[in-house]
Enzyme design. Structure first.
Site, PDB file in Angstrom:
ATOM      1  N   HIS A 123      44.503  -2.607  13.834  1.00  0.00           N
ATOM      2  CA  HIS A 123      43.371  -3.526  13.064  1.00  0.00           C
ATOM      3  C   HIS A 123      42.329  -2.763  12.315  1.00  0.00           C
ATOM      4  O   HIS A 123      41.691  -3.207  11.416  1.00  0.00           O
ATOM      5  CB  HIS A 123      42.770  -4.266  14.293  1.00  0.00           C
ATOM      6  CG  HIS A 123      43.884  -5.455  14.771  1.00  0.00           C
ATOM      7  ND1 HIS A 123      44.967  -5.315  15.319  1.00  0.00           N
ATOM      8  CD2 HIS A 123      43.604  -6.955  14.730  1.00  0.00           C
ATOM      9  CE1 HIS A 123      45.339  -6.595  15.638  1.00  0.00           C
ATOM     10  NE2 HIS A 123      44.634  -7.315  15.328  1.00  0.00           N
ATOM     11  N   HIS A 132      41.801  -0.966  22.622  1.00  0.00           N
ATOM     12  CA  HIS A 132      41.839   0.364  22.063  1.00  0.00           C
ATOM     13  C   HIS A 132      40.686   1.248  22.829  1.00  0.00           C
ATOM     14  O   HIS A 132      39.469   0.496  23.233  1.00  0.00           O
ATOM     15  CB  HIS A 132      41.749   0.358  20.808  1.00  0.00           C
ATOM     16  CG  HIS A 132      42.765  -0.107  19.891  1.00  0.00           C
ATOM     17  ND1 HIS A 132      44.023   0.758  19.622  1.00  0.00           N
ATOM     18  CD2 HIS A 132      42.896  -1.442  19.434  1.00  0.00           C
ATOM     19  CE1 HIS A 132      44.819  -0.250  19.141  1.00  0.00           C
ATOM     20  NE2 HIS A 132      44.357  -1.422  18.831  1.00  0.00           N
TER      21      HIS A 132
END
Length: 209
Positions: free
Chosen positions: A122, A164
């Site tokens: 992303h 993340h």
């Protein structure tokens, strides 16, 4: 990139990953004290979907045929190539590194390499899109602040949703900029893009607007 029974990770790299995981946890817990996570979770999820590879690839392909404008073909084709390049590059790196996410990933599209954390796809996609519309196909100045705010929010949401670690996001951003540089270097000419779409669709696009 994290420990596995079948993989030997160098001690230095193991320490770096441990520090990264620790700093990520401290940062997220600090932000959670300031922001109501439960109330913002829906917004985080919307940001996640807004920068997911599948919607971007599907929408980019659909708009080529829906808009059917020769003046946009060059931008659309080169953007699509960049998105494909990003998807492949991130998937390969994830498959090689195999770093686990901070927590179990319940993303609807989390299959294959996408269950891994490094790098953040992303973040790389958001950075590439920003680079593309800043330096390759410039957008009006009024669109710059919303695009920057969106890309920053996407990167932050990856941390706050514990998708993340900090290092994953930072490397993802640099990877997206690198992809932008590559696409800028190989940027296809308008006639090439028109011929490419004409060949794929088997339609004489030269008669289109």
């Amino acid at each position: 990139m994290e420990t596995s029974d079948k993989r030997q990770i160098p001690m230095l790299l193991r320490k770096v990953l441990a520090v990264d995981a620790y700093l990520t946890d401290v940062f997220v817990k600090f932000i959670e004290k300031l922001l109501p996570f439960k109330q913002l979770k829906v917004h985080y999820q919307l940001l996640e979907v807004s920068c997911h590879g599948i919607p971007w690839l599907g929408t980019s392909l659909a708009l080529i045929w829906i808009l059917n404008s020769k003046s946009l073909y060059q931008m659309q084709v080169n953007l699509l190539i960049g998105l494909l390049f990003d998807t492949i590059l991130v998937a390969v790196i994830k498959a090689i590194t195999r770093r686990r996410r901070p927590i179990s990933n319940d993303d609807l599209f989390a299959i294959g390499p996408d269950k891994y954390s490094f790098p953040s796809g992303h973040s790389s996609r958001a950075a590439f899109i920003v680079y593309f519309f800043f330096y390759i196909w410039s957008i009006p100045l009024i669109c710059v602040p919303p695009l920057l705010a969106w890309s920053f929010s996407v990167c932050m949401s990856r941390l706050l949703m514990r998708r993340h670690h900090i290092l994953d996001v930072l490397v993802g951003v640099f990877l997206g900029i690198f992809e932008g540089l590559i696409i800028g270097y190989i940027y296809l000419e308008q006639e090439t893009c028109i011929n490419l779409i004409s060949w794929i669709t088997d339609v004489n696009i030269h008669t289109s607007k």
